[in-house]
Design a protein around this motif. Structure first.
Motif, PDB file in Angstrom:
ATOM      1  N   LYS A 189      -8.306  -0.113  10.590  1.00 34.70           N
ATOM      2  CA  LYS A 189      -9.464  -0.188   9.703  1.00 34.70           C
ATOM      3  C   LYS A 189      -9.146   0.331   8.305  1.00 34.70           C
ATOM      4  O   LYS A 189      -9.925   1.050   7.702  1.00 34.70           O
ATOM      5  CB  LYS A 189     -10.628   0.594  10.303  1.00 34.70           C
ATOM      6  N   THR A 190      -7.999  -0.060   7.753  1.00 37.40           N
ATOM      7  CA  THR A 190      -7.608   0.375   6.409  1.00 37.40           C
ATOM      8  C   THR A 190      -7.910  -0.656   5.332  1.00 37.40           C
ATOM      9  O   THR A 190      -7.762  -0.370   4.156  1.00 37.40           O
ATOM     10  CB  THR A 190      -6.102   0.696   6.361  1.00 37.40           C
ATOM     11  N   GLY A 191      -8.297  -1.874   5.731  1.00 37.03           N
ATOM     12  CA  GLY A 191      -8.539  -2.932   4.761  1.00 37.03           C
ATOM     13  C   GLY A 191      -7.322  -3.805   4.510  1.00 37.03           C
ATOM     14  O   GLY A 191      -7.368  -4.718   3.686  1.00 37.03           O
ATOM     15  N   LEU A 217     -11.201  -4.461   0.022  1.00 43.24           N
ATOM     16  CA  LEU A 217     -12.122  -3.339  -0.074  1.00 43.24           C
ATOM     17  C   LEU A 217     -13.530  -3.902  -0.193  1.00 43.24           C
ATOM     18  O   LEU A 217     -13.779  -4.797  -1.003  1.00 43.24           O
ATOM     19  CB  LEU A 217     -11.807  -2.488  -1.301  1.00 43.24           C
ATOM     20  N   TYR A 269     -14.933  -1.383   6.237  1.00 40.84           N
ATOM     21  CA  TYR A 269     -13.596  -1.888   6.529  1.00 40.84           C
ATOM     22  C   TYR A 269     -13.678  -2.939   7.621  1.00 40.84           C
ATOM     23  O   TYR A 269     -14.454  -2.787   8.573  1.00 40.84           O
ATOM     24  CB  TYR A 269     -12.683  -0.750   6.996  1.00 40.84           C
ATOM     25  N   ARG A 271     -18.137   2.368   1.919  1.00 40.17           N
ATOM     26  CA  ARG A 271     -17.041   1.408   2.054  1.00 40.17           C
ATOM     27  C   ARG A 271     -17.019   0.886   3.478  1.00 40.17           C
ATOM     28  O   ARG A 271     -17.039   1.653   4.437  1.00 40.17           O
ATOM     29  CB  ARG A 271     -15.708   2.073   1.713  1.00 40.17           C
TER      30      ARG A 271
END
Length: 171
Positions: free
Chosen positions: A78-80, A30, A45, A43
């Protein structure tokens, strides 16, 4: 002749998929960036094709450790989530991932956002500086614990790494 072709295809398929997976796990990254002069943060990513064939691959250092043409550290979306799949038992680091991504990583410069002293952020020395912190989420205490390893941090299964660019650090 057809039998020879079929046997050849079967042998190739067996070889192509016979790579043994020694490491296989996920870790989470994150990245929070506080916007100067505004409340809240954004945020960021990692790109969804880091370490994939045809995607972002800025080094080939450990490419031979990967499976099916993937680098051993890669992203699918692109969720980390950083996937680690390797034919070699190696301690892959956060620095290895950032090297594949092609982005800087460190306390004074990550993602080309550099440390700013107070006068650079609002024009007076009374302002707090913006700086990078790296925190590892401790599931037992449900808190983020500061970590100074940065590029040397060895990725672990299911861990959550939070990089924060702000005036308050891990808080």
């Amino acid at each position: 002749m057809l039998a020879i072709v079929i046997i050849g295809v079967l042998l190739y398929a067996n070889y192509a998929y016979s790579q043994n997976t020694t490491l296989s796990f996920r870790t989470f990254l994150l990245i929070d960036v506080q916007q100067k002069g505004l409340s809240g943060s954004v945020r960021i990513y990692p790109n969804g094709s880091i370490g994939l064939p045809g995607g972002i691959m800025n080094t080939s250092r450990y490419l031979s450790d990967g499976i099916n043409g993937r680098y051993p550290l890669y992203t699918l979306d692109k969720t980390g989530v950083i996937y680690v799949q390797s034919t070699v038992a190696r301690a892959y680091t956060l620095g290895d991932f950032f090297q594949v991504w092609g982005e800087p990583l460190g306390t004074n410069d990550t993602l080309n956002l550099r440390y700013y002293n107070g006068s650079d952020t609002c024009g007076t020395s009374a302002c707090s500086p913006y700086y990078w912190t790296m925190c590892i989420h401790d599931p037992l205490s449900r808190t983020d614990v500061p970590n100074a390893d940065w590029g040397a941090h060895v990725l672990q299964d299911q861990e959550i790494i939070r990089l924060s660019y702000s005036q308050i650090g891990c808080a």
